[in-house]
Design a protein around this motif. Structure first.
Motif, PDB file in Angstrom:
ATOM      1  N   LEU A 148      32.045  17.321  58.467  1.00  0.00           N
ATOM      2  CA  LEU A 148      32.960  17.733  57.401  1.00  0.00           C
ATOM      3  C   LEU A 148      32.725  19.186  56.992  1.00  0.00           C
ATOM      4  O   LEU A 148      33.671  19.950  56.788  1.00  0.00           O
ATOM      5  CB  LEU A 148      32.761  16.810  56.185  1.00  0.00           C
ATOM      6  N   HIS A 149      31.461  19.580  56.874  1.00  0.00           N
ATOM      7  CA  HIS A 149      31.117  20.935  56.401  1.00  0.00           C
ATOM      8  C   HIS A 149      29.862  21.379  57.148  1.00  0.00           C
ATOM      9  O   HIS A 149      28.788  20.794  56.983  1.00  0.00           O
ATOM     10  CB  HIS A 149      30.870  20.888  54.894  1.00  0.00           C
ATOM     11  N   ALA A 150      29.992  22.443  57.945  1.00  0.00           N
ATOM     12  CA  ALA A 150      28.922  22.803  58.884  1.00  0.00           C
ATOM     13  C   ALA A 150      27.692  23.412  58.215  1.00  0.00           C
ATOM     14  O   ALA A 150      26.672  23.600  58.878  1.00  0.00           O
ATOM     15  CB  ALA A 150      29.470  23.765  59.937  1.00  0.00           C
ATOM     16  N   ASN A 151      27.762  23.724  56.905  1.00  0.00           N
ATOM     17  CA  ASN A 151      26.547  24.227  56.250  1.00  0.00           C
ATOM     18  C   ASN A 151      25.750  23.096  55.603  1.00  0.00           C
ATOM     19  O   ASN A 151      24.838  23.334  54.817  1.00  0.00           O
ATOM     20  CB  ASN A 151      26.877  25.312  55.218  1.00  0.00           C
ATOM     21  N   ALA A 184      40.454  18.244  32.450  1.00  0.00           N
ATOM     22  CA  ALA A 184      41.250  18.388  33.680  1.00  0.00           C
ATOM     23  C   ALA A 184      40.485  19.247  34.697  1.00  0.00           C
ATOM     24  O   ALA A 184      40.436  18.937  35.896  1.00  0.00           O
ATOM     25  CB  ALA A 184      42.606  19.021  33.360  1.00  0.00           C
ATOM     26  N   LEU A 185      39.857  20.309  34.188  1.00  0.00           N
ATOM     27  CA  LEU A 185      39.061  21.187  35.054  1.00  0.00           C
ATOM     28  C   LEU A 185      37.876  20.416  35.658  1.00  0.00           C
ATOM     29  O   LEU A 185      37.560  20.549  36.849  1.00  0.00           O
ATOM     30  CB  LEU A 185      38.536  22.346  34.196  1.00  0.00           C
ATOM     31  N   ALA A 186      37.216  19.608  34.816  1.00  0.00           N
ATOM     32  CA  ALA A 186      36.068  18.816  35.283  1.00  0.00           C
ATOM     33  C   ALA A 186      36.501  17.880  36.414  1.00  0.00           C
ATOM     34  O   ALA A 186      35.820  17.768  37.440  1.00  0.00           O
ATOM     35  CB  ALA A 186      35.486  18.005  34.120  1.00  0.00           C
ATOM     36  N   ASP A 187      37.662  17.234  36.238  1.00  0.00           N
ATOM     37  CA  ASP A 187      38.158  16.322  37.284  1.00  0.00           C
ATOM     38  C   ASP A 187      38.470  17.089  38.566  1.00  0.00           C
ATOM     39  O   ASP A 187      38.208  16.614  39.664  1.00  0.00           O
ATOM     40  CB  ASP A 187      39.420  15.598  36.796  1.00  0.00           C
ATOM     41  N   GLU A 188      39.032  18.293  38.389  1.00  0.00           N
ATOM     42  CA  GLU A 188      39.354  19.127  39.553  1.00  0.00           C
ATOM     43  C   GLU A 188      38.082  19.471  40.342  1.00  0.00           C
ATOM     44  O   GLU A 188      38.056  19.377  41.565  1.00  0.00           O
ATOM     45  CB  GLU A 188      39.963  20.438  39.032  1.00  0.00           C
ATOM     46  N   HIS A 189      37.029  19.863  39.623  1.00  0.00           N
ATOM     47  CA  HIS A 189      35.776  20.227  40.294  1.00  0.00           C
ATOM     48  C   HIS A 189      35.182  19.016  41.018  1.00  0.00           C
ATOM     49  O   HIS A 189      34.692  19.139  42.146  1.00  0.00           O
ATOM     50  CB  HIS A 189      34.750  20.760  39.283  1.00  0.00           C
ATOM     51  N   ALA A 190      35.218  17.859  40.349  1.00  0.00           N
ATOM     52  CA  ALA A 190      34.652  16.655  40.969  1.00  0.00           C
ATOM     53  C   ALA A 190      35.456  16.287  42.225  1.00  0.00           C
ATOM     54  O   ALA A 190      34.879  15.941  43.267  1.00  0.00           O
ATOM     55  CB  ALA A 190      34.639  15.508  39.967  1.00  0.00           C
ATOM     56  N   ALA A 191      36.780  16.405  42.139  1.00  0.00           N
ATOM     57  CA  ALA A 191      37.635  16.066  43.291  1.00  0.00           C
ATOM     58  C   ALA A 191      37.397  17.042  44.445  1.00  0.00           C
ATOM     59  O   ALA A 191      37.358  16.647  45.613  1.00  0.00           O
ATOM     60  CB  ALA A 191      39.105  16.100  42.862  1.00  0.00           C
ATOM     61  N   TRP A 192      37.207  18.314  44.105  1.00  0.00           N
ATOM     62  CA  TRP A 192      36.939  19.333  45.140  1.00  0.00           C
ATOM     63  C   TRP A 192      35.678  18.972  45.922  1.00  0.00           C
ATOM     64  O   TRP A 192      35.644  19.044  47.147  1.00  0.00           O
ATOM     65  CB  TRP A 192      36.791  20.702  44.471  1.00  0.00           C
ATOM     66  N   ARG A 193      34.643  18.535  45.198  1.00  0.00           N
ATOM     67  CA  ARG A 193      33.395  18.168  45.886  1.00  0.00           C
ATOM     68  C   ARG A 193      33.607  16.963  46.796  1.00  0.00           C
ATOM     69  O   ARG A 193      33.100  16.916  47.909  1.00  0.00           O
ATOM     70  CB  ARG A 193      32.294  17.873  44.869  1.00  0.00           C
ATOM     71  N   LYS A 194      34.356  15.974  46.283  1.00  0.00           N
ATOM     72  CA  LYS A 194      34.596  14.769  47.099  1.00  0.00           C
ATOM     73  C   LYS A 194      35.305  15.136  48.394  1.00  0.00           C
ATOM     74  O   LYS A 194      35.033  14.580  49.446  1.00  0.00           O
ATOM     75  CB  LYS A 194      35.438  13.765  46.318  1.00  0.00           C
ATOM     76  N   GLU A 195      36.236  16.085  48.296  1.00  0.00           N
ATOM     77  CA  GLU A 195      37.034  16.447  49.473  1.00  0.00           C
ATOM     78  C   GLU A 195      36.254  17.320  50.453  1.00  0.00           C
ATOM     79  O   GLU A 195      36.393  17.181  51.664  1.00  0.00           O
ATOM     80  CB  GLU A 195      38.297  17.196  49.013  1.00  0.00           C
ATOM     81  N   HIS A 196      35.407  18.218  49.934  1.00  0.00           N
ATOM     82  CA  HIS A 196      34.803  19.243  50.792  1.00  0.00           C
ATOM     83  C   HIS A 196      33.341  19.010  51.149  1.00  0.00           C
ATOM     84  O   HIS A 196      32.803  19.720  51.997  1.00  0.00           O
ATOM     85  CB  HIS A 196      34.936  20.624  50.146  1.00  0.00           C
ATOM     86  N   TRP A 256      31.954  24.080  35.386  1.00  0.00           N
ATOM     87  CA  TRP A 256      31.688  24.329  36.810  1.00  0.00           C
ATOM     88  C   TRP A 256      30.610  23.403  37.372  1.00  0.00           C
ATOM     89  O   TRP A 256      30.536  23.182  38.576  1.00  0.00           O
ATOM     90  CB  TRP A 256      31.241  25.793  37.014  1.00  0.00           C
ATOM     91  N   ALA A 257      29.764  22.852  36.497  1.00  0.00           N
ATOM     92  CA  ALA A 257      28.625  22.059  36.962  1.00  0.00           C
ATOM     93  C   ALA A 257      28.948  20.572  37.098  1.00  0.00           C
ATOM     94  O   ALA A 257      28.086  19.789  37.507  1.00  0.00           O
ATOM     95  CB  ALA A 257      27.442  22.249  36.015  1.00  0.00           C
ATOM     96  N   VAL A 258      30.175  20.178  36.771  1.00  0.00           N
ATOM     97  CA  VAL A 258      30.528  18.753  36.920  1.00  0.00           C
ATOM     98  C   VAL A 258      30.511  18.414  38.417  1.00  0.00           C
ATOM     99  O   VAL A 258      31.144  19.094  39.219  1.00  0.00           O
ATOM    100  CB  VAL A 258      31.908  18.453  36.292  1.00  0.00           C
ATOM    101  N   GLY A 259      29.736  17.408  38.772  1.00  0.00           N
ATOM    102  CA  GLY A 259      29.627  16.997  40.175  1.00  0.00           C
ATOM    103  C   GLY A 259      28.446  17.625  40.890  1.00  0.00           C
ATOM    104  O   GLY A 259      28.110  17.212  41.999  1.00  0.00           O
ATOM    105  N   LEU A 260      27.790  18.608  40.269  1.00  0.00           N
ATOM    106  CA  LEU A 260      26.647  19.255  40.930  1.00  0.00           C
ATOM    107  C   LEU A 260      25.399  18.371  40.775  1.00  0.00           C
ATOM    108  O   LEU A 260      25.038  18.018  39.656  1.00  0.00           O
ATOM    109  CB  LEU A 260      26.409  20.635  40.317  1.00  0.00           C
ATOM    110  N   PRO A 261      24.761  17.992  41.883  1.00  0.00           N
ATOM    111  CA  PRO A 261      23.596  17.110  41.766  1.00  0.00           C
ATOM    112  C   PRO A 261      22.405  17.829  41.132  1.00  0.00           C
ATOM    113  O   PRO A 261      22.335  19.057  41.156  1.00  0.00           O
ATOM    114  CB  PRO A 261      23.266  16.755  43.236  1.00  0.00           C
ATOM    115  N   GLY A 262      21.471  17.052  40.612  1.00  0.00           N
ATOM    116  CA  GLY A 262      20.210  17.626  40.147  1.00  0.00           C
ATOM    117  C   GLY A 262      20.086  17.699  38.643  1.00  0.00           C
ATOM    118  O   GLY A 262      21.003  17.376  37.891  1.00  0.00           O
TER     119      GLY A 262
END
Ligand code: FAD
Length: 340
Positions: free
Chosen positions: A286-289, A233-245, A146-152
């Motif tokens: 893109l994302h109001a928050n 595959a899950l890691a790629d999905e999470h990273a792609a989700w962040r790029k999109e959203h 779940w943490a793939v793509g999370l900064p910090g």
């Protein structure tokens, strides 16, 4: 006009160490071997690329140099502010008084203990969490995808109890090792963190709960053996989700907590505030928050505060809902002119 969460002076650093007669630290004199920087722009250490100068800034790569920097701060009676990846912070334009510690580093080894199907992984706090998470997927160890793509950093994620995709840091933690202001390392069971949604004692606004000047130096994570290809595959999905959203511009992640039963971003979007801007920042189209920095070098923390306040007032007027900030304010807000 009050904010739902007021910026507080150096909240991350133990004001408790301050003498009432304490004055700014221009006369403190760090030993050369600590390589402490003076008047270093904090904007270089935050993902928002915003923040005035730190009186002193140390970049210890390991626990020995961290202990030495803490010993000097103690001797010079300086307040401490800890920055990991700086990805959840809004730093005042007036900068940070005392000693700021930037605790992040790439090449610090992890320790692995395998107990049958269970993996215990001791990770130094200064490592970047996303890289560690992907590496775990490559090993075929589940728990951190779940943490793939999370900064910090790992330390910042522990302090914040960061989370995504229905999982949070505390779910994987077996124990945490911290260094106190006395330079001594202590290991605590996960219960010591008193974790709840995006909260642990380490970022508690309550001085009675928060162990002042305490820094996470390592965390032991409990992981399980799993299917490597499925995890990747899950890691790629999470990273792609962040790029999109999520926006690509410099920012500090979600600005507001989600109020019960709804989403802060949705309320701000429904108020027509996507794209609303002040100075060098705007609410992400893109994302109001997310508030994004569209004028790096020109954007100011006071611009961010003005946008935060406008969003809070507009949403409250439309819905009666008060938006509370999720990002953390660090630094010296007393010297900053009001955003009025
Ligand atoms: C684009 C973007 C997306 C994001 N998405 C998410 C998300 O999905 N979920 C989520 O939870 N967050 C998210 N965030 C916020 C942020 O990335 C996380 O909260 C992250 O875990 C913060 O880690 P950091 O190292 O950057 O901490 P920092 O921002 O540097 O610090 C945060 C707090 O931790 C303390 N701290 C840092 N290191 C230590 C240490 N070693 N010991 C003790 N205290 C320490 C600091 O003093 C401060 O109180 C996002 C941010 C961005 C920019």
């Amino acid at each position: 006009m009050a904010y739902e969460t007021e910026p507080a002076r150096s909240r991350a650093g133990g004001e408790e160490t301050l003498d009432p007669a304490w004055e700014p630290t221009a006369d403190a004199n760090p030993p050369d071997e600590l390589q402490i920087l003076r008047d270093e722009p904090v904007s270089r250490y935050t993902s928002f690329r915003i923040g005035g100068p730190a009186d002193f800034l140390a970049r210890p790569a390991d626990t020995a140099s961290l202990g030495a920097a803490l010993a000097w701060a103690r001797e010079a009676r300086l307040p401490l502010t800890i920055i990991g990846g700086g990805s959840n912070l809004i730093c005042s334009d007036a900068g940070v008084r005392g000693l700021t510690i930037s605790f992040r580093a790439m090449r610090v080894p992890v320790e692995v203990v395998e107990e049958g199907e269970t993996i215990l992984l001791r990770v130094p706090a200064q490592r970047m969490l996303s890289a560690v998470a992907r590496w775990c997927c490559e090993q075929g160890w589940s728990g951190l995808d779940w943490a793939v793509g999370l900064p910090g950093t790992v330390g910042g994620a522990v302090a914040n109890n960061a989370g995504a995709h229905g999982t949070e840091m505390i779910d994987n933690i077996a124990s945490v090792t911290v260094m106190g202001p006395d330079g001594i390392e202590r290991t605590h069971d996960r219960a010591w963190l008193r974790a709840r949604y995006r909260h642990t004692v380490l970022r508690s606004p309550d001085p009675a709960e928060r162990p002042a000047g305490t820094i996470v130096v390592a965390v032991t994570l409990r992981l399980a053996r799993d299917d490597r290809d499925a995890l990747l595959a899950l890691a790629d999905e999470h990273a792609a989700w962040r790029k999109e959203h999520q926006p690509r511009q410099p920012c500090a992640g979600s600005i507001f907590k989600n109020p019960p039963g709804t989403y802060a971003g949705l309320l701000i979007e429904q108020a027509g505030l996507k794209g609303y801007g002040v100075g060098g920042v705007q609410i992400s189209p893109l994302h109001a928050n997310f508030i994004v920095n569209i004028g790096v070098g020109k954007a100011r923390a006071t611009d961010v505060l003005a946008v935060i306040r406008h969003a809070q007032e507009t949403v409250r007027a439309r819905t009666g809902i008060g938006l509370e900030t999720e990002v953390e304010f660090i630094g010296d807000w007393e010297r900053v002119p009001s955003a009025e």
